[in-house]
Design a protein around this motif. Structure first.
Motif: not given
Length: 285
Positions: A36, A276-279
């Motif tokens: 990812t 990708a998870n906005n972290q």
């Protein structure tokens, strides 16, 4: 294939530009089907020559799950303004299961007296066209480019992605083939060592750098005489990489290009990564 020529600067400048453009990448091309990727990266690097600050390099990139775009710009001023140089870089392409696939590359360079541009397009695994402006015939002393030299190569911005696309086993054990619009060369990586890193702000990422030796190996498009007692030490370039496991990439943290008149060094100022998870991941030197 249509290729035009111009007075783009020599191999020393090409090498330095490529490595100066080696900012953080959002893509791990070698493992595209399993990783990812960060969706956005913004980085600022400090540039120095022989211990004096000469400018900054700004880099941004985006990845939408299929394709990437990358842009960079820099302005350099040295010798109390007697020397000024500005450059803009951009590249785009796709990430396929077989790996990174560059599509286009553009670069513009400006000094006090000259402006030049480079445009490269790709068709699958090969260079399709090159346009250099101003247009000028290649030097008769230059090693002639052959069709096989333009197969399966990265443009300089695509090469930045390849540099960051690493894992512990191959970070300093690989060769990256590059074509910059005029010269075809390899960047040969080998392992030098590791060094601890002190952070001003804890990022949660490993506080260690993996240091790679990088050898610039001319293949074609260059003048052999430029590599006889050159002022740039092409055999002892160094790139210090930092692993960012949360984002799944390595980032170039420091690039050192030695020369007979002092080293050119690019060092991280800040890097901000959106995973990708906005972290959000923030690195600061």
């Amino acid at each position: 294939m249509a290729i035009s020529r111009s007075g783009v600067k020599g191999p020393a400048v090409s090498c330095c530009l490529m490595l100066a453009a080696a900012a953080v990448s959002p893509v791990r091309a070698a493992e595209a089907s399993a990783v990812t990727f960060p969706s956005e990266v913004a980085a600022v690097y400090r540039l120095s020559f022989n211990g004096f600050n000469v400018g900054k390099y700004h880099f941004t990139s985006t990845y939408d799950g299929k394709s990437y775009t990358a842009k960079g710009n820099t302005e350099i001023s040295a010798l109390f303004g007697a020397f000024k140089w500005a450059g803009n870089f951009s590249g785009s392409g796709s990430v396929e299961t077989s790996g990174l696939r560059p599509a286009s590359f553009e670069m513009s360079m400006k000094t006090k007296s000259k402006v030049s541009t480079v445009k490269v397009s790709f068709n699958g695994p090969r260079v399709a066209s090159v346009a250099l402006n101003p247009n000028k015939a290649p030097s008769p002393e230059a090693v002639k480019l052959k069709p096989e030299n333009l197969q399966n190569v990265f443009d300089p911005m695509g090469a930045t992605l390849a540099i960051s696309s690493a894992n512990p086993a191959d970070a300093c054990n690989r060769t990256i083939p590059v074509f910059d619009g005029k010269a075809r060369y390899d960047l040969q990586f080998s392992y030098k060592g590791r060094e601890p890193l002190k952070e001003k702000r804890p990022s949660g990422q490993p506080a260690e750098l993996v240091v790679c030796r990088v050898k610039y190996v001319p293949i074609a498009g260059h003048k052999p005489k430029d590599f006889v007692n050159p002022w740039v030490d092409y055999d002892h370039i160094e790139i210090a990489l930092r692993a960012v496991p949360t984002a799944g990439i390595y980032v170039p943290y420091r690039v050192t290009v030695p020369s007979t008149i002092g080293p050119a060094v690019m060092t991280v100022d800040t890097i901000n990564i959106t995973a990708a998870n906005n972290q959000q991941i923030a690195l600061k030197q």
